[in-house]
Design a protein around this motif. Structure first.
Motif, PDB file in Angstrom:
ATOM      1  N   MET A  33       0.829  -1.203   0.000  1.00 20.61           N
ATOM      2  CA  MET A  33       0.000   0.000   0.000  1.00 20.61           C
ATOM      3  C   MET A  33       0.863   1.252   0.000  1.00 20.61           C
ATOM      4  N   GLY A  34       1.951   1.241   0.760  1.00 21.23           N
ATOM      5  CA  GLY A  34       2.829   2.398   0.807  1.00 21.23           C
ATOM      6  C   GLY A  34       3.467   2.699  -0.534  1.00 21.23           C
ATOM      7  N   VAL A  35       3.901   1.657  -1.251  1.00 17.68           N
ATOM      8  CA  VAL A  35       4.518   1.858  -2.562  1.00 17.68           C
ATOM      9  C   VAL A  35       3.482   2.357  -3.559  1.00 17.68           C
ATOM     10  N   LEU A  36       2.290   1.812  -3.508  1.00 23.54           N
ATOM     11  CA  LEU A  36       1.211   2.321  -4.366  1.00 23.54           C
ATOM     12  C   LEU A  36       0.976   3.809  -4.099  1.00 23.54           C
ATOM     13  N   GLY A  37       0.890   4.154  -2.813  1.00 25.06           N
ATOM     14  CA  GLY A  37       0.650   5.545  -2.460  1.00 25.06           C
ATOM     15  C   GLY A  37       1.778   6.464  -2.893  1.00 25.06           C
ATOM     16  N   LEU A  38       3.027   6.000  -2.752  1.00 25.92           N
ATOM     17  CA  LEU A  38       4.176   6.811  -3.156  1.00 25.92           C
ATOM     18  C   LEU A  38       4.146   7.103  -4.651  1.00 25.92           C
ATOM     19  N   ASN A  39       3.835   6.091  -5.457  1.00 27.73           N
ATOM     20  CA  ASN A  39       3.792   6.292  -6.906  1.00 27.73           C
ATOM     21  C   ASN A  39       2.688   7.257  -7.305  1.00 27.73           C
ATOM     22  N   VAL A  40       1.524   7.129  -6.669  1.00 31.23           N
ATOM     23  CA  VAL A  40       0.422   8.037  -6.983  1.00 31.23           C
ATOM     24  C   VAL A  40       0.775   9.463  -6.558  1.00 31.23           C
ATOM     25  N   TYR A  41       1.362   9.596  -5.380  1.00 32.52           N
ATOM     26  CA  TYR A  41       1.722  10.925  -4.886  1.00 32.52           C
ATOM     27  C   TYR A  41       2.728  11.600  -5.826  1.00 32.52           C
ATOM     28  N   LEU A  42       3.740  10.848  -6.250  1.00 30.32           N
ATOM     29  CA  LEU A  42       4.757  11.445  -7.120  1.00 30.32           C
ATOM     30  C   LEU A  42       4.242  11.678  -8.531  1.00 30.32           C
ATOM     31  N   TYR A  43       3.157  11.002  -8.914  1.00 33.50           N
ATOM     32  CA  TYR A  43       2.528  11.337 -10.182  1.00 33.50           C
ATOM     33  C   TYR A  43       1.795  12.665 -10.069  1.00 33.50           C
ATOM     34  N   LEU A  44       1.080  12.830  -8.949  1.00 31.02           N
ATOM     35  CA  LEU A  44       0.317  14.069  -8.755  1.00 31.02           C
ATOM     36  C   LEU A  44       1.217  15.246  -8.395  1.00 31.02           C
ATOM     37  N   PHE A  45       2.267  14.961  -7.618  1.00 32.76           N
ATOM     38  CA  PHE A  45       3.186  16.009  -7.170  1.00 32.76           C
ATOM     39  C   PHE A  45       4.625  15.545  -7.426  1.00 32.76           C
ATOM     40  N   PRO A  46       5.096  15.609  -8.674  1.00 34.42           N
ATOM     41  CA  PRO A  46       6.413  15.063  -9.025  1.00 34.42           C
ATOM     42  C   PRO A  46       7.539  15.732  -8.237  1.00 34.42           C
ATOM     43  N   ALA A  47       8.520  14.927  -7.865  1.00 33.11           N
ATOM     44  CA  ALA A  47       9.701  15.473  -7.196  1.00 33.11           C
ATOM     45  C   ALA A  47      10.578  16.239  -8.175  1.00 33.11           C
ATOM     46  N   ALA A  48      10.410  15.962  -9.470  1.00 34.27           N
ATOM     47  CA  ALA A  48      11.169  16.644 -10.519  1.00 34.27           C
ATOM     48  C   ALA A  48      10.427  16.467 -11.835  1.00 34.27           C
ATOM     49  N   PRO A  49      10.598  17.379 -12.794  1.00 31.60           N
ATOM     50  CA  PRO A  49      10.034  17.177 -14.127  1.00 31.60           C
ATOM     51  C   PRO A  49      10.581  15.886 -14.740  1.00 31.60           C
ATOM     52  N   LEU A  50       9.840  15.310 -15.678  1.00 31.36           N
ATOM     53  CA  LEU A  50      10.231  14.016 -16.239  1.00 31.36           C
ATOM     54  C   LEU A  50      11.644  14.027 -16.812  1.00 31.36           C
ATOM     55  N   MET A  51      12.018  15.114 -17.473  1.00 31.93           N
ATOM     56  CA  MET A  51      13.354  15.161 -18.059  1.00 31.93           C
ATOM     57  C   MET A  51      14.447  15.258 -17.006  1.00 31.93           C
ATOM     58  N   GLN A  52      14.084  15.564 -15.762  1.00 32.01           N
ATOM     59  CA  GLN A  52      15.049  15.575 -14.666  1.00 32.01           C
ATOM     60  C   GLN A  52      14.905  14.361 -13.756  1.00 32.01           C
ATOM     61  N   ALA A  53      13.918  13.506 -14.056  1.00 26.73           N
ATOM     62  CA  ALA A  53      13.708  12.296 -13.257  1.00 26.73           C
ATOM     63  C   ALA A  53      14.120  11.039 -14.001  1.00 26.73           C
ATOM     64  N   CYS A  54      14.057  11.049 -15.335  1.00 25.63           N
ATOM     65  CA  CYS A  54      14.396   9.848 -16.098  1.00 25.63           C
ATOM     66  C   CYS A  54      15.901   9.582 -16.014  1.00 25.63           C
ATOM     67  N   VAL A  55      16.275   8.329 -16.241  1.00 25.20           N
ATOM     68  CA  VAL A  55      17.671   7.925 -16.068  1.00 25.20           C
ATOM     69  C   VAL A  55      18.264   7.492 -17.404  1.00 25.20           C
ATOM     70  N   SER A  56      19.474   7.932 -17.670  1.00 22.68           N
ATOM     71  CA  SER A  56      20.210   7.537 -18.868  1.00 22.68           C
ATOM     72  C   SER A  56      21.688   7.586 -18.548  1.00 22.68           C
TER      73      SER A  56
END
Length: 293
Positions: A33-56
Protein backbone atom coordinates in the motif's frame (compact mmCIF):
# COMPACT_ATOMS: atom_id res chain seq x y z
CA UNK A 1 -0.20 9.69 -34.64
CA UNK A 2 -2.57 8.99 -31.82
CA UNK A 3 -4.39 11.96 -30.38
CA UNK A 4 -3.73 12.64 -26.71
CA UNK A 5 -6.47 12.63 -24.09
CA UNK A 6 -6.85 15.77 -22.00
CA UNK A 7 -4.78 15.34 -18.86
CA UNK A 8 -7.67 16.56 -16.76
CA UNK A 9 -9.73 13.39 -17.36
CA UNK A 10 -7.33 11.20 -15.31
CA UNK A 11 -9.25 8.06 -16.27
CA UNK A 12 -6.27 5.88 -15.35
CA UNK A 13 -6.37 7.18 -11.78
CA UNK A 14 -10.09 6.50 -11.54
CA UNK A 15 -9.61 2.94 -12.79
CA UNK A 16 -6.78 2.43 -10.31
CA UNK A 17 -8.98 3.60 -7.44
CA UNK A 18 -11.74 1.27 -8.63
CA UNK A 19 -9.26 -1.60 -8.75
CA UNK A 20 -8.06 -0.96 -5.19
CA UNK A 21 -11.59 -0.86 -3.80
CA UNK A 22 -12.50 -4.07 -5.64
CA UNK A 23 -9.59 -5.83 -3.97
CA UNK A 24 -10.36 -4.19 -0.63
CA UNK A 25 -7.97 -1.81 1.07
CA UNK A 26 -7.80 -4.06 4.14
CA UNK A 27 -6.53 -6.89 1.91
CA UNK A 28 -3.48 -4.91 0.79
CA UNK A 29 -0.43 -5.32 3.11
CA UNK A 30 1.22 -2.11 4.37
CA UNK A 31 4.41 -2.07 2.28
CA UNK A 32 2.48 -2.72 -0.92
CA UNK A 33 0.00 0.00 0.00
CA UNK A 34 2.83 2.40 0.81
CA UNK A 35 4.52 1.86 -2.56
CA UNK A 36 1.21 2.32 -4.37
CA UNK A 37 0.65 5.54 -2.46
CA UNK A 38 4.18 6.81 -3.16
CA UNK A 39 3.79 6.29 -6.91
CA UNK A 40 0.42 8.04 -6.98
CA UNK A 41 1.72 10.93 -4.89
CA UNK A 42 4.76 11.45 -7.12
CA UNK A 43 2.53 11.34 -10.18
CA UNK A 44 0.32 14.07 -8.75
CA UNK A 45 3.19 16.01 -7.17
CA UNK A 46 6.41 15.06 -9.03
CA UNK A 47 9.70 15.47 -7.20
CA UNK A 48 11.17 16.64 -10.52
CA UNK A 49 10.03 17.18 -14.13
CA UNK A 50 10.23 14.02 -16.24
CA UNK A 51 13.35 15.16 -18.06
CA UNK A 52 15.05 15.58 -14.67
CA UNK A 53 13.71 12.30 -13.26
CA UNK A 54 14.40 9.85 -16.10
CA UNK A 55 17.67 7.93 -16.07
CA UNK A 56 20.21 7.54 -18.87
CA UNK A 57 23.94 7.00 -19.21
CA UNK A 58 24.30 10.57 -20.38
CA UNK A 59 22.43 12.13 -17.46
CA UNK A 60 23.50 9.82 -14.63
CA UNK A 61 27.05 8.81 -15.55
CA UNK A 62 28.38 11.50 -17.89
CA UNK A 63 26.82 14.39 -15.96
CA UNK A 64 26.96 12.73 -12.53
CA UNK A 65 23.25 13.11 -11.74
CA UNK A 66 22.93 9.86 -9.78
CA UNK A 67 19.80 11.13 -8.03
CA UNK A 68 17.91 9.95 -11.09
CA UNK A 69 18.39 6.33 -10.00
CA UNK A 70 16.13 7.07 -7.05
CA UNK A 71 13.60 9.17 -8.96
CA UNK A 72 13.10 7.29 -12.21
CA UNK A 73 11.29 4.15 -10.93
CA UNK A 74 8.61 6.19 -9.17
CA UNK A 75 7.70 8.71 -11.87
CA UNK A 76 5.34 8.02 -14.75
CA UNK A 77 4.57 9.70 -18.04
CA UNK A 78 0.79 9.76 -17.74
CA UNK A 79 -2.10 8.20 -15.85
CA UNK A 80 -2.27 5.12 -18.10
CA UNK A 81 1.42 4.42 -17.58
CA UNK A 82 0.78 4.70 -13.84
CA UNK A 83 -2.37 2.56 -13.96
CA UNK A 84 -0.90 -0.43 -15.75
CA UNK A 85 2.26 -0.43 -13.67
CA UNK A 86 0.46 -0.19 -10.34
CA UNK A 87 -2.23 -2.72 -11.25
CA UNK A 88 0.49 -5.20 -12.10
CA UNK A 89 2.36 -4.36 -8.90
CA UNK A 90 -0.77 -4.73 -6.77
CA UNK A 91 -1.03 -8.51 -7.23
CA UNK A 92 2.69 -9.12 -7.12
CA UNK A 93 3.00 -7.01 -3.99
CA UNK A 94 0.16 -8.74 -2.15
CA UNK A 95 1.50 -12.23 -2.92
CA UNK A 96 5.17 -11.50 -2.29
CA UNK A 97 4.69 -9.42 0.84
CA UNK A 98 2.59 -12.16 2.40
CA UNK A 99 5.23 -14.67 1.39
CA UNK A 100 8.34 -12.78 2.50
CA UNK A 101 7.02 -10.54 5.25
CA UNK A 102 6.87 -6.77 5.23
CA UNK A 103 10.44 -5.99 6.31
CA UNK A 104 12.15 -8.27 3.81
CA UNK A 105 9.77 -7.28 1.01
CA UNK A 106 10.57 -3.61 1.62
CA UNK A 107 14.27 -4.49 1.50
CA UNK A 108 13.81 -6.40 -1.76
CA UNK A 109 11.90 -3.50 -3.33
CA UNK A 110 14.55 -0.99 -2.31
CA UNK A 111 17.39 -3.07 -3.72
CA UNK A 112 15.51 -3.98 -6.91
CA UNK A 113 14.56 -0.34 -7.56
CA UNK A 114 18.17 0.83 -7.32
CA UNK A 115 19.84 -2.16 -8.94
CA UNK A 116 17.50 -2.25 -11.94
CA UNK A 117 18.57 1.29 -12.80
CA UNK A 118 22.26 0.41 -12.42
CA UNK A 119 21.92 -2.68 -14.63
CA UNK A 120 20.02 -0.60 -17.18
CA UNK A 121 22.89 1.90 -17.30
CA UNK A 122 25.42 -0.91 -17.66
CA UNK A 123 23.50 -2.49 -20.55
CA UNK A 124 23.05 0.81 -22.36
CA UNK A 125 26.73 1.70 -21.89
CA UNK A 126 27.72 -1.74 -23.17
CA UNK A 127 25.54 -1.38 -26.26
CA UNK A 128 27.06 2.04 -26.92
CA UNK A 129 30.54 0.52 -26.89
CA UNK A 130 29.62 -2.57 -28.92
CA UNK A 131 27.70 -0.73 -31.63
CA UNK A 132 29.57 2.58 -31.52
CA UNK A 133 26.11 4.16 -31.40
CA UNK A 134 25.79 6.95 -28.79
CA UNK A 135 21.99 6.94 -29.04
CA UNK A 136 21.87 4.11 -26.50
CA UNK A 137 23.50 6.37 -23.92
CA UNK A 138 20.95 9.16 -24.29
CA UNK A 139 17.79 7.05 -24.08
CA UNK A 140 16.09 8.22 -20.91
CA UNK A 141 13.90 5.70 -19.05
CA UNK A 142 11.23 6.30 -16.46
CA UNK A 143 8.68 4.07 -14.72
CA UNK A 144 8.32 1.07 -12.43
CA UNK A 145 8.18 -1.67 -15.06
CA UNK A 146 11.82 -2.76 -14.72
CA UNK A 147 11.17 -3.49 -11.04
CA UNK A 148 7.96 -5.29 -12.04
CA UNK A 149 9.90 -7.64 -14.29
CA UNK A 150 12.29 -8.40 -11.41
CA UNK A 151 9.31 -9.10 -9.12
CA UNK A 152 7.75 -11.32 -11.77
CA UNK A 153 10.89 -13.47 -11.82
CA UNK A 154 10.70 -13.70 -8.03
CA UNK A 155 6.99 -14.53 -8.05
CA UNK A 156 7.45 -17.26 -10.66
CA UNK A 157 10.35 -18.65 -8.61
CA UNK A 158 7.99 -19.20 -5.68
CA UNK A 159 5.30 -20.74 -7.91
CA UNK A 160 7.21 -23.20 -10.15
CA UNK A 161 5.41 -25.36 -12.65
CA UNK A 162 2.49 -23.02 -13.13
CA UNK A 163 1.34 -21.25 -16.25
CA UNK A 164 0.43 -17.67 -17.03
CA UNK A 165 -1.11 -15.84 -19.96
CA UNK A 166 0.92 -13.28 -21.86
CA UNK A 167 -1.20 -11.28 -24.28
CA UNK A 168 -3.58 -14.24 -24.46
CA UNK A 169 -0.86 -16.87 -24.96
CA UNK A 170 -0.55 -19.71 -22.43
CA UNK A 171 3.09 -19.77 -21.30
CA UNK A 172 4.98 -21.80 -18.70
CA UNK A 173 6.01 -19.61 -15.76
CA UNK A 174 9.68 -20.37 -16.40
CA UNK A 175 9.54 -18.55 -19.72
CA UNK A 176 6.76 -16.04 -19.10
CA UNK A 177 9.03 -13.06 -18.42
CA UNK A 178 11.10 -13.66 -21.56
CA UNK A 179 8.02 -14.08 -23.75
CA UNK A 180 6.48 -10.95 -22.24
CA UNK A 181 9.74 -9.05 -22.82
CA UNK A 182 9.64 -9.81 -26.55
CA UNK A 183 5.90 -9.49 -27.13
CA UNK A 184 5.55 -6.17 -25.31
CA UNK A 185 8.41 -4.73 -27.34
CA UNK A 186 6.91 -6.01 -30.62
CA UNK A 187 3.40 -4.76 -29.91
CA UNK A 188 4.56 -1.50 -28.29
CA UNK A 189 7.86 -0.40 -29.86
CA UNK A 190 8.02 2.63 -27.56
CA UNK A 191 8.68 0.42 -24.54
CA UNK A 192 12.15 0.17 -23.08
CA UNK A 193 13.37 -3.30 -24.01
CA UNK A 194 16.65 -2.70 -22.15
CA UNK A 195 14.83 -1.46 -19.04
CA UNK A 196 12.68 -4.59 -18.94
CA UNK A 197 15.69 -6.82 -19.59
CA UNK A 198 17.50 -5.13 -16.70
CA UNK A 199 14.62 -6.09 -14.42
CA UNK A 200 14.73 -9.72 -15.54
CA UNK A 201 18.47 -9.88 -14.90
CA UNK A 202 18.05 -8.41 -11.41
CA UNK A 203 15.36 -10.98 -10.64
CA UNK A 204 17.63 -13.78 -11.81
CA UNK A 205 20.51 -12.41 -9.73
CA UNK A 206 18.25 -12.79 -6.70
CA UNK A 207 16.73 -16.21 -7.45
CA UNK A 208 19.71 -18.00 -9.02
CA UNK A 209 22.66 -15.69 -8.40
CA UNK A 210 24.46 -14.21 -5.40
CA UNK A 211 22.19 -11.20 -4.78
CA UNK A 212 20.05 -12.80 -2.08
CA UNK A 213 23.11 -13.98 -0.12
CA UNK A 214 24.71 -10.54 -0.41
CA UNK A 215 21.53 -8.90 0.84
CA UNK A 216 21.40 -11.27 3.81
CA UNK A 217 24.99 -10.48 4.69
CA UNK A 218 24.36 -6.74 4.43
CA UNK A 219 21.31 -7.11 6.65
CA UNK A 220 23.34 -9.03 9.21
CA UNK A 221 21.27 -12.19 8.87
CA UNK A 222 24.25 -14.51 8.41
CA UNK A 223 22.97 -17.90 7.31
CA UNK A 224 19.40 -17.09 8.17
CA UNK A 225 17.14 -17.40 5.14
CA UNK A 226 15.75 -14.21 3.71
CA UNK A 227 12.44 -16.06 3.49
CA UNK A 228 12.36 -16.66 7.26
CA UNK A 229 9.86 -13.84 7.61
CA UNK A 230 7.58 -15.67 5.19
CA UNK A 231 4.06 -15.96 6.47
CA UNK A 232 4.12 -12.77 8.50
CA UNK A 233 0.70 -12.09 7.03
CA UNK A 234 -0.27 -15.74 6.66
CA UNK A 235 -3.02 -15.30 9.20
CA UNK A 236 -4.63 -12.67 7.04
CA UNK A 237 -7.46 -13.33 4.64
CA UNK A 238 -6.55 -15.10 1.41
CA UNK A 239 -9.99 -16.23 0.20
CA UNK A 240 -10.59 -13.04 -1.79
CA UNK A 241 -8.38 -14.50 -4.55
CA UNK A 242 -10.94 -17.23 -5.13
CA UNK A 243 -8.18 -19.74 -5.87
CA UNK A 244 -7.17 -17.88 -9.01
CA UNK A 245 -3.64 -17.36 -10.22
CA UNK A 246 -2.08 -13.90 -10.17
CA UNK A 247 -2.70 -13.47 -13.90
CA UNK A 248 -6.32 -14.61 -13.63
CA UNK A 249 -6.91 -12.16 -10.77
CA UNK A 250 -5.33 -9.35 -12.78
CA UNK A 251 -7.30 -10.17 -15.95
CA UNK A 252 -10.61 -10.31 -14.07
CA UNK A 253 -10.01 -7.10 -12.19
CA UNK A 254 -8.85 -5.33 -15.35
CA UNK A 255 -11.96 -6.43 -17.23
CA UNK A 256 -14.20 -5.32 -14.38
CA UNK A 257 -12.51 -1.94 -14.15
CA UNK A 258 -12.72 -1.33 -17.89
CA UNK A 259 -16.34 -2.51 -18.06
CA UNK A 260 -17.27 -0.12 -15.26
CA UNK A 261 -16.10 2.78 -17.41
CA UNK A 262 -17.13 1.51 -20.83
CA UNK A 263 -17.86 4.31 -23.23
CA UNK A 264 -16.13 6.95 -21.13
CA UNK A 265 -12.84 6.70 -22.98
CA UNK A 266 -12.23 7.97 -26.55
CA UNK A 267 -11.84 5.21 -29.11
CA UNK A 268 -8.47 6.48 -30.27
CA UNK A 269 -7.00 6.84 -26.78
CA UNK A 270 -5.48 3.37 -26.38
CA UNK A 271 -3.36 3.22 -23.24
CA UNK A 272 0.39 2.84 -23.66
CA UNK A 273 2.08 -0.26 -22.32
CA UNK A 274 3.99 0.33 -19.12
CA UNK A 275 7.68 1.05 -18.92
CA UNK A 276 8.47 2.93 -22.10
CA UNK A 277 11.49 5.17 -22.52
CA UNK A 278 11.32 8.83 -23.41
CA UNK A 279 13.03 10.76 -26.12
CA UNK A 280 13.80 14.40 -25.40
CA UNK A 281 11.28 15.47 -28.04
CA UNK A 282 8.50 13.30 -26.62
CA UNK A 283 8.93 14.65 -23.11
CA UNK A 284 9.12 18.25 -24.35
CA UNK A 285 5.93 17.69 -26.35
CA UNK A 286 4.11 16.22 -23.33
CA UNK A 287 5.35 19.03 -21.10
CA UNK A 288 4.14 21.70 -23.52
CA UNK A 289 0.77 19.97 -23.82
CA UNK A 290 0.51 19.92 -20.01
CA UNK A 291 1.17 23.65 -19.82
CA UNK A 292 -1.27 24.33 -22.65
CA UNK A 293 -3.97 22.41 -20.82
Amino acid sequence: MRRQRPRGSQLGLLLLASQLFQVGLDNIPPVTMGVLGLNVYLYLFPAAPLMQACVSVQKAYWYGDWRRLLLSPFHHVDDWHLYFNLTSFLWKGINLERRLGGAWFFYVLSVFSLLTGLVYLGLEAGLTELTDDPSYSVQCAVGFSGVLFALKILSNHYHPGGVTYVLGLRVDNRYASWVELVLIHITNPGTSLIGHLAGILVGLLYTTGPLKSIMKMCAGLGTRSGDSAEGEYAGGRRDYTGGMTEQEQYDRALRNSLNDTAGSRPADAAPPAYGFHLSDEEVRRRRLMRFDR
